[in-house]
Motif scaffolding. Sequence first.
Motif, PDB file in Angstrom:
ATOM      1  N   SER A  60      21.607 -49.848  16.213  1.00 38.73           N
ATOM      2  CA  SER A  60      23.054 -49.995  16.150  1.00 38.73           C
ATOM      3  C   SER A  60      23.645 -49.519  17.466  1.00 38.73           C
ATOM      4  O   SER A  60      23.243 -48.482  17.985  1.00 38.73           O
ATOM      5  CB  SER A  60      23.585 -49.144  14.987  1.00 38.73           C
ATOM      6  OG  SER A  60      24.987 -49.087  14.982  1.00 38.73           O
ATOM      7  N   GLU A  82      21.023 -55.506  10.399  1.00 32.28           N
ATOM      8  CA  GLU A  82      21.205 -55.264   8.969  1.00 32.28           C
ATOM      9  C   GLU A  82      20.551 -56.397   8.195  1.00 32.28           C
ATOM     10  O   GLU A  82      20.855 -57.570   8.432  1.00 32.28           O
ATOM     11  CB  GLU A  82      22.695 -55.194   8.597  1.00 32.28           C
ATOM     12  CG  GLU A  82      23.381 -53.948   9.068  1.00 32.28           C
ATOM     13  CD  GLU A  82      24.808 -53.823   8.554  1.00 32.28           C
ATOM     14  OE1 GLU A  82      25.287 -54.712   7.821  1.00 32.28           O
ATOM     15  OE2 GLU A  82      25.448 -52.822   8.907  1.00 32.28           O
ATOM     16  N   ASP A  83      19.680 -56.036   7.275  1.00 33.73           N
ATOM     17  CA  ASP A  83      19.042 -57.010   6.386  1.00 33.73           C
ATOM     18  C   ASP A  83      18.375 -58.155   7.156  1.00 33.73           C
ATOM     19  O   ASP A  83      18.450 -59.309   6.742  1.00 33.73           O
ATOM     20  CB  ASP A  83      20.060 -57.569   5.377  1.00 33.73           C
ATOM     21  CG  ASP A  83      20.677 -56.482   4.516  1.00 33.73           C
ATOM     22  OD1 ASP A  83      19.948 -55.532   4.146  1.00 33.73           O
ATOM     23  OD2 ASP A  83      21.888 -56.572   4.222  1.00 33.73           O
ATOM     24  N   TYR A  87      24.606 -57.826  12.758  1.00 30.15           N
ATOM     25  CA  TYR A  87      25.917 -57.582  12.165  1.00 30.15           C
ATOM     26  C   TYR A  87      26.892 -57.335  13.306  1.00 30.15           C
ATOM     27  O   TYR A  87      26.589 -56.624  14.261  1.00 30.15           O
ATOM     28  CB  TYR A  87      25.892 -56.362  11.237  1.00 30.15           C
ATOM     29  CG  TYR A  87      27.280 -55.932  10.841  1.00 30.15           C
ATOM     30  CD1 TYR A  87      27.972 -56.612   9.849  1.00 30.15           C
ATOM     31  CD2 TYR A  87      27.919 -54.893  11.505  1.00 30.15           C
ATOM     32  CE1 TYR A  87      29.272 -56.246   9.513  1.00 30.15           C
ATOM     33  CE2 TYR A  87      29.216 -54.518  11.179  1.00 30.15           C
ATOM     34  CZ  TYR A  87      29.884 -55.203  10.186  1.00 30.15           C
ATOM     35  OH  TYR A  87      31.171 -54.852   9.875  1.00 30.15           O
TER      36      TYR A  87
END
Length: 184
Positions: A60, A82-83, A87
């Motif tokens: 991040s 994310e996943d 993001y």
Amino acid sequence: MTDLRFRNATPRDADAIVALVESAYRGDASRAGWTTEADLLDGRRTDADDVRECIARPDSVVLLAVDAATREPVACAHVAQEDGNGYFGMFSVRPTLQGGGVGKQLLARAERMVFNHWGLPAMRMTVIDVRDELIAFYERRGYVRTGIKKPFPYGDERFGQPRRDDLRFEVLEKRAPARAASRR
């Protein structure tokens, strides 16, 4: 156009990022730009603890566009893994610079990070679904409405104080270009 430098934020940038984000979305100052949410939400958009969490989290970053002359942040975005996808959030441009290409440059840089550096298949974001002009901005940059809707977190003041009772989020997505996807 402002001469820009790009860098990853550090925890020392948290207060400046909060001021930038709040100026782009909340209150009368945000009305100088076109991304204001002042008619939809009151209250805060983020705080320094939230920003520091985004900076400290693994996979991040908070990207900053900094005015080369003043060294002040003029745009920011949170980019994360994310996943299994990228993001994109907390996208903010100083209201007086909106419409001048700063945001487009920062978005392109975030996409390169997600698609080329991290090798992820898509970039996703959530947008309040009544924000037609903002959604159109993203659609012009290759994002599509997925039809996935998420409820607005009414009662959770970390997301602001709604002025309407019909708010919800929609997930927008942009797939990686074929050449970036082939590097994985």
